[in-house]
Enzyme design. Sequence first.
Site, short mmCIF file in Angstrom:
data_model
loop_
_atom_site.label_atom_id
_atom_site.label_comp_id
_atom_site.label_asym_id
_atom_site.label_seq_id
_atom_site.Cartn_x
_atom_site.Cartn_y
_atom_site.Cartn_z
N ASP A 112 -1.22 2.82 9.10
CA ASP A 112 -0.48 1.82 8.35
C ASP A 112 -1.35 1.28 7.20
OD1 ASP A 112 2.16 0.05 8.64
OD2 ASP A 112 0.52 -1.35 8.29
N ARG A 113 -1.60 -0.03 7.16
CA ARG A 113 -2.44 -0.58 6.08
C ARG A 113 -3.82 0.07 6.08
NH1 ARG A 113 0.86 -2.23 2.77
NH2 ARG A 113 -0.73 -3.47 1.70
N HIS A 157 9.83 -6.59 3.84
CA HIS A 157 8.58 -7.36 3.84
C HIS A 157 7.68 -6.96 2.67
CE1 HIS A 157 7.78 -3.60 5.85
NE2 HIS A 157 6.47 -3.82 5.89
N TYR A 217 -0.77 -7.19 0.91
CA TYR A 217 0.49 -6.57 0.50
C TYR A 217 0.77 -6.76 -0.98
CZ TYR A 217 2.20 -5.07 5.07
OH TYR A 217 2.38 -4.40 6.25
N HIS A 277 6.19 3.57 15.61
CA HIS A 277 5.18 3.34 14.58
C HIS A 277 3.79 3.15 15.18
CE1 HIS A 277 3.44 2.01 10.82
NE2 HIS A 277 3.16 0.81 11.33
#
Length: 301
Positions: A112-113, A157, A217, A277
């Site tokens: 992910d990030r 988001h 983000y 996920h």
Amino acid sequence: MAPVIPGFDYRRVPVADGVSLNVAVAGSGSPVVLLHGFPQTHLMWRHVAADLAADHTVICPDLRGYGASDKPPANADTDTDPAAYAKRTMAADIVALARALGHDRFALAGHDRGALVAFRAGLDHPDTITHLACLDVLPTLDMWDVLHGTTAAVGFHLFLMAQPPGLPERMIAACPDDFFGHFLDLWAGDPRAIPAEVRAAYLDACRAAVPSIVADYRASAGVDVDHDRADRDGARRLTMPLTVIQQDWGAALGYDAAALWRAWADDLDHRTVGYGHFMAEEAPADIAKALRELLTRQRKL
């Protein structure tokens, strides 16, 4: 007291001016750094890390702005550094962390990030990253390109936290457990993979890090896009062996994930899986096996 990875040694390591990372380290052998995603901490790697530590030095940090790592301010409307959470900056943290621990070259896996940080590290530090794995993410520039129309609602988001400083932070801080818990619930293929004490640790960490998570983000809608576009325009590519493991979001959003990744990588092993996920927690044996297979691959000349 927050949960820890059993058998791992915890320390704080300075990586930049005023920034130290919380990191868990164990094992011996060739080094592997594991980077967590949102809305998690290094704990998401607890099963995979324990497996790999049998014959590798495993390094699991909290990214800057997350968990117990430092959280430098980064508001674009102040005199603080708007690039404090650029993936280029966060990737430099990880290179500095590894060097501080005695490793000039290392394998890197991110989810992910953390996968976006790993991707940037691979592009910016090709002689340092020996092998690269990215779990359930697209490169930032491609992610924004494929989100359009009503299907983009899945990434609401991303758009919320891309807004100028102020409103996103206040909205999320008003009900942080609801906001971050929403993703833990929605994205989990098997809710049992995140036990109550780990879920509580994730929520505690996120609750204390709303401004820095939003800044991370926000960078992905600004400076990170600029960096990716410059690299794509300059035909800059990942040269180390790369494994990408993803859910089949392309079927729903109308893109070919393997083709998008192939445009960036010379040596790609792309896998589509049926997990949720949080795959390092839902299928840790499979993820550890895939990482071990990656570590045996030789760089193409």
